[in-house]
Structures are given as C-alpha cells and as structure tokens.
Design an enzyme around this catalytic site. Structure first.
Site, PDB file in Angstrom:
ATOM      1  N   ASP A 198       1.201  -1.661   0.373  1.00 23.92           N
ATOM      2  CA  ASP A 198      -0.016  -0.024  -0.223  1.00 23.92           C
ATOM      3  C   ASP A 198       1.361   1.178  -0.015  1.00 23.92           C
ATOM      4  O   ASP A 198       1.632   1.237   0.997  1.00 23.92           O
ATOM      5  CB  ASP A 198      -0.446   0.084   1.145  1.00 23.92           C
ATOM      6  N   ASP A 241      -4.477   2.906  -4.579  1.00 26.36           N
ATOM      7  CA  ASP A 241      -2.602   3.126  -4.488  1.00 26.36           C
ATOM      8  C   ASP A 241      -2.369   0.697  -3.978  1.00 26.36           C
ATOM      9  O   ASP A 241      -1.368   1.234  -2.427  1.00 26.36           O
ATOM     10  CB  ASP A 241      -2.387   3.676  -3.859  1.00 26.36           C
TER      11      ASP A 241
END
Length: 329
Positions: A198, A241
């Site tokens: 992440d 993301d």
C-alpha cells in the site's frame, strides 16, 4: 547450470577477489560508471545494492551482496559500458583493475578458470535473455499498433484488456482471479506467499501535485513489482494505491527478501526524486499461505499485517501475526 550462470561469487571466490581488490564506498545515488564509458574495472558488491540501468525501456537490474558486474571491462579491452551503474543506498564494493585482475590468475589459476567459465556462460545467457526481452517488447508494440486500428468494441473484449490494469500494465483483479483459478484447475502448486503493498500518504501526493503525478507514482510501484515477479508469480493492482505480489514458490526467507527489495527500491526512487515525486514509500503486509485456504483468507492475513505496518508509521514490513511470532521464537 543456474548456479554457474548466476553472478554470485562463492565464498572462496569472494575471498580470492578480496585479497587482490581495492575497497570503495559509494553514497546513495552516486554513479559508479556511466553507459558508454570505457570499461577498465570490475566490481563485486560487499554490502548494499547496485542499480544497473540499461535504458531503452529495458527494466533496471538490481544486484546485491557477493554479486559481480562490469567484468567485460577487463575481459575486453575496448569494451564500452552498456548500462549506468548507480548505488541504491550506501554501497561498499571491491574494485579490480587490470593488474589486480591478472593477479587472480597467479594466485589461484583453477578457481580463476572456473570464474571465467561462469562469466562466459553468464554473458551468453544474458545476451539470449535480452534478445528474448526485445523480441517480446517488439511483439507487444506490434500488438498495440494493431489494436489502435481495431474497433473500440473489439478492444473491450480482448483477453489482455480483461486481465491487465490499463494504467500500470500489471494484472488487475480479474487477472488475479483467473490466475488463481488456473493454478487450481490445472493442478499447479497454489501460491505460497503473499505481499500486500500500500502506498504511504498517496492522497497527499494527489492533492498537492495532481493525479498525473499520482499516476506516475503508481506506475513506479508497478515497475518494481514487475521487475521481481518470476515466471509463475503475479504482480497485481488490486485497486487505488493497493498492490499485491503473489509468489508461487517461496519460504519465509525468500518472501522477506522480496519485501526488502521492494522497500529498498522504492526508498531509492524517493530519494532520487526532485521537487515533483516520481515514487513514494510503501507499507507491506506479508503472509505465508496455506494451500487449503482461499483468496479471501489469504488476503485477510496479509491485510491484517499491512494494517499494523501502517499503524507503525508506514515505510516498512509487518508479518502476519503467526509468522511474526514464529520468527521471534
């Protein structure tokens, strides 16, 4: 054969080189040599990581401890460097010039002969790999040009578009589902490791610099994942993301090395960015997988580890709790 071709010195070879070489230290981002310059020295990595950038859309190569590079500078007197070599973090190297290199022959001719054999095989293998990669890229470009002239309705139904994330070029969720299904249906070994990645503070990048810069950051993450994904592994953008790397065959040490490489590569890209970022730090949750479980369970394990990594401030790795406990025992 793999051991022969791999550019890692054995302990005996490293000790031999260390007796004859000079030691040099390079700071993060410092250039060791440039593409096109005359090669007169070779190097062995004592500690740290070196990035080799071949340019022309060829993915960078990253080398670590006991690996050697630049040997053609000594084997071929007029050889020009084919890549930029740059320190990715602080690096300590063994540097050998021609005189020191010749000293290896007198000191241990048998060991030196084996090193030369490996070097020649490595060069041949590397050349074949580059040719294959260039052919594959040419095929991809030709396919892309063909698709540009096809109707939009046909493009939307191609298997490549179904499986691939359009922005980053890595697999999407649909591709991940097909990959897992194929592994089970075809009797292949199910994945053994999962890294959930992440981007740290990605919203701030979008808010401050805009979505085009944010897209470039996501592409940098995908490029790093793609560079370390082996034949049966899968790099995937899960959405936003969040990315994952599904590793087909590994153990805890192997998965740790993959995670360390991702963290180091992203940190290096961040440090070399200018005022406008081209990368960001990442947090990673890691888990070894039980083949009897399904994806939802695997994801939950890695996601829990990722949550703890984010809570610690990000820019780091956290293992699934049982793995973390076994590592501390």
């Amino acid at each position: 054969m793999a051991d022969i071709v791999h550019a890692v010195l054995s302990p005996d070879e490293f000790a031999l080189f260390d007796r004859h070489a000079s030691r040099r230290v390079f700071a993060n981002g410092e250039v060791i040599f440039e593409r096109g310059s005359a090669g007169r020295t070779m190097y062995v990595i004592v500690r740290g990581m070196v990035e080799l950038d071949f340019g022309q859309e060829v993915l960078p190569k990253y080398l670590a401890g006991n690996e050697f590079f630049g040997e053609l500078g000594l084997l071929i007197g007029s050889h020009l460097r084919c890549a930029d070599a740059r320190a990715n973090g602080d690096v300590e190297l063994l540097e050998l010039d021609h005189a020191q290199f010749c000293g290896l022959i007198d000191s241990a001719p048998g060991l030196f002969a084996y090193f030369l054999r490996r070097t020649i095989m490595r060069i041949t293998s590397h050349e074949a790999s580059l040719i294959h990669q260039l052919r594959r890229r040419n095929n991809e470009l030709e396919a892309a040009l063909d698709n540009l002239y096809s109707a939009t309705s046909r493009l939307s139904h191609t298997e490549e578009l179904v499986r691939t994330d359009e922005l980053t070029g890595v697999c999407n969720r649909r591709g991940l589902s097909l990959y897992l299904q194929a592994a089970r249906n075809q009797g292949q070994c199910p994945p053994q490791g999962l890294l959930l990645i992440d981007c740290d503070r990605f919203k701030q990048i979008n808010d401050i610099y805009g979505h085009l810069v944010g897209d470039r950051v996501l592409q940098s993450v995908a490029n790093v994942l793609r560079s370390i994904a082996l034949k049966d592994d899968l790099a995937c953008r899960l959405g936003g993301d969040e990315f994952c790397l599904v590793v087909a065959r590994t153990d805890r040490i192997g998965l740790q090395r993959r995670a360390d490489f991702i963290l180091s590569a992203m940190r290096g890209l961040v440090e070399r960015s200018g005022q406008v970022p081209r990368a960001c730090a990442v947090s990673i949750g890691a888990a070894l997988l039980n083949p009897a479980d399904d994806w939802n369970h695997w994801y939950a394990l890695a996601d829990g580890a990722l949550y703890r990594a984010k809570n610690k401030g990000g820019n780091g790795l956290h293992w699934h709790e049982s793995e973390a406990l076994s590592a501390s025992d």
